[in-house]
Design a protein around this motif. Sequence first.
Motif, PDB file in Angstrom:
ATOM      1  N   PRO A 118       0.810  -1.225   0.000  1.00 50.86           N
ATOM      2  CA  PRO A 118       0.000   0.000   0.000  1.00 50.86           C
ATOM      3  C   PRO A 118       0.840   1.270   0.000  1.00 50.86           C
ATOM      4  N   GLU A 119       2.077   1.182   0.524  1.00 52.56           N
ATOM      5  CA  GLU A 119       2.939   2.368   0.528  1.00 52.56           C
ATOM      6  C   GLU A 119       3.311   2.803  -0.877  1.00 52.56           C
ATOM      7  N   LEU A 147      -8.450  -3.270   6.838  1.00 58.30           N
ATOM      8  CA  LEU A 147      -7.452  -2.248   7.172  1.00 58.30           C
ATOM      9  C   LEU A 147      -7.823  -0.883   6.604  1.00 58.30           C
ATOM     10  N   VAL A 148      -8.806  -0.846   5.712  1.00 58.03           N
ATOM     11  CA  VAL A 148      -9.288   0.430   5.175  1.00 58.03           C
ATOM     12  C   VAL A 148     -10.110   1.172   6.222  1.00 58.03           C
ATOM     13  N   TYR A 159      -3.920   3.424   2.670  1.00 57.59           N
ATOM     14  CA  TYR A 159      -5.073   3.039   1.863  1.00 57.59           C
ATOM     15  C   TYR A 159      -5.924   4.230   1.446  1.00 57.59           C
ATOM     16  N   LEU A 160      -5.708   5.382   2.075  1.00 56.02           N
ATOM     17  CA  LEU A 160      -6.510   6.551   1.726  1.00 56.02           C
ATOM     18  C   LEU A 160      -6.268   7.001   0.286  1.00 56.02           C
ATOM     19  N   ARG A 191     -17.415   2.922   1.738  1.00 52.61           N
ATOM     20  CA  ARG A 191     -17.394   4.386   1.713  1.00 52.61           C
ATOM     21  C   ARG A 191     -15.973   4.899   1.484  1.00 52.61           C
ATOM     22  N   ALA A 192     -15.001   4.334   2.195  1.00 55.43           N
ATOM     23  CA  ALA A 192     -13.619   4.801   2.072  1.00 55.43           C
ATOM     24  C   ALA A 192     -13.060   4.539   0.677  1.00 55.43           C
ATOM     25  N   LEU A 193     -13.461   3.434   0.067  1.00 52.01           N
ATOM     26  CA  LEU A 193     -12.988   3.119  -1.282  1.00 52.01           C
ATOM     27  C   LEU A 193     -13.824   3.798  -2.358  1.00 52.01           C
TER      28      LEU A 193
END
Length: 556
Positions: A118-119, A147-148, A159-160, A191-193
């Motif tokens: 993810p980095e 993890l999101v 992940y943002l 929602r975050a994705l």
Amino acid sequence: MSDSPSLNDAARIAADVFGIRLREPQRRALTPLMAGRDTLAVLPTGSGKSAIYQVAGLALGGLTVVISPLIALQRDQLRALSDRVRTAMLNSTQHRDDRRAALAALDSGELDFLLLGPEQLHNPETHQRLVDRPDRVGLFVVDEAHLVSQWGHDFRPEYLRVPETVAALGQPRQLALTATAAPPVQADITRALRMEQPAVVVTGFDRPNLSLAVRTTRQHLPEAQAVDDRVVEVIIAHETPALGYALTHARCESLADRLRQAAFTAAPYHAGLPAAERAKVQDRFFGGSLDVVVATSAFGMGIDKPDVRTVVHAGVPGSLDEYYQEIGRAGRDGNPAAAVLVHDPRTIRIPRLLATRSRLRAGDVHAVVDVLDGTSEPVALEDLVKASRVSRPAVERVLAELGEVGIVTIDANTVTCHVLPSDAAVRLEATGQRRQAVIASRIQAARAYAETTHCRRAELLAYFGDYYDPPCGNCDNDRAIDAGRQAAVHAEPADRGRRVRHRLWGDGTLLHHDDHELIVVFDSVGYRTLTPAALTDGRLTELGPSDPPAPSKAPS
């Protein structure tokens, strides 16, 4: 392959390329994905989640990008794929030559699958090479998608950047995969994705081969000694290989030492150890030369060691989501295994302390908003970090909240502020208070599981909105209490999912209803356990489809 592959196409690829027959949970997850919908699949451990994206990626064609949180997990997935399809991985620990080769394969369009840490979403070179690729991205996958969610201390701010990356790639279909996500976490993930009309596929959470038990400590002893004593006793009484989960690095070290004194081969595993030492411990455990690994939650995610016979927790974890994820590492071979929680009420302070790390501090919010308010042009993320004098992770969390309501967008590490309301900081603080209330309720739900006298399987599954008719006969409470009395409890599984409204807490979703309790997750304050009388005394009313939502309230 056509632009709209069918489930039959996916089944054919599963058989021809991977030599497997799709299971029913996999078919349920693939059905909406093949129909063109973003999909969140919550499937229990051992149900073959990786095969879903592998089959879907080949069916949809183009490049499949997989965000995978642990390097060990990436390596496992790479090994599983490399002899069948064209695959590469990119992460922060790669040697220069390996990274160069992976980027060259990406540039040439020769890849079917690219596994990313993810980095890498923050890496300008990786981001640009993805955007400039010669082939289209057909599927974007987020593995270990819990993890999101920003509701736990395991949240990964990297992940943002997923929505920004997906948008830059032309909005390919998204697939999120996890073994554990209660209803509020499911909503937080989609929602975050920023999934569009997502299909949420949840299969049964029950693992019938796992026995569930809680052992309390001797309260007259000092806390550390009381916990360590009981954990060692539990491991002596159960089969190995075993995993022990502790809340702190110090407890991992102490327990591993105690177990070695008890003639076990044991080792600690936590983020404070050098990476080489962690890799050595992992290899020894998988190779069978360690009886026990005592770890923080950093160990085991997505790693498949099928013969773990026992999982012991040294203290109540921060949530039942976390607990379910970790006990799911036992008995993956389908044979009997044990999950034992060692409970000492004094340890509750530790998950509460860890939960405060996810809090949006008012000072950070105001500092970031003040910089944005004084800037009329897009600003580089690094410049925003410097100008606000707030850490980058904290800035990213504030931006995530602002982005969720459309106030800012981030593109290639540049932040654009659209319209900044005068009360933006106040809104974010209220959102943060609601989130903290939910986190606190999750800790309390974990403690309630530890202290319940009812069937533990029914209580655990109720948290996830999954009905189970007790007794299970495979938990300590059912073995201790007359099974006939348990069976007399009248449950109403059809009530699950009803929207309700509480006079104080507003709107929520009813997860469980039987003769002794209601479990409701409220939008404003999280999980609450009520008596059935709440449905008859006016405190809790059922909502109809035409009822407007209750005003959002921050907890007092």
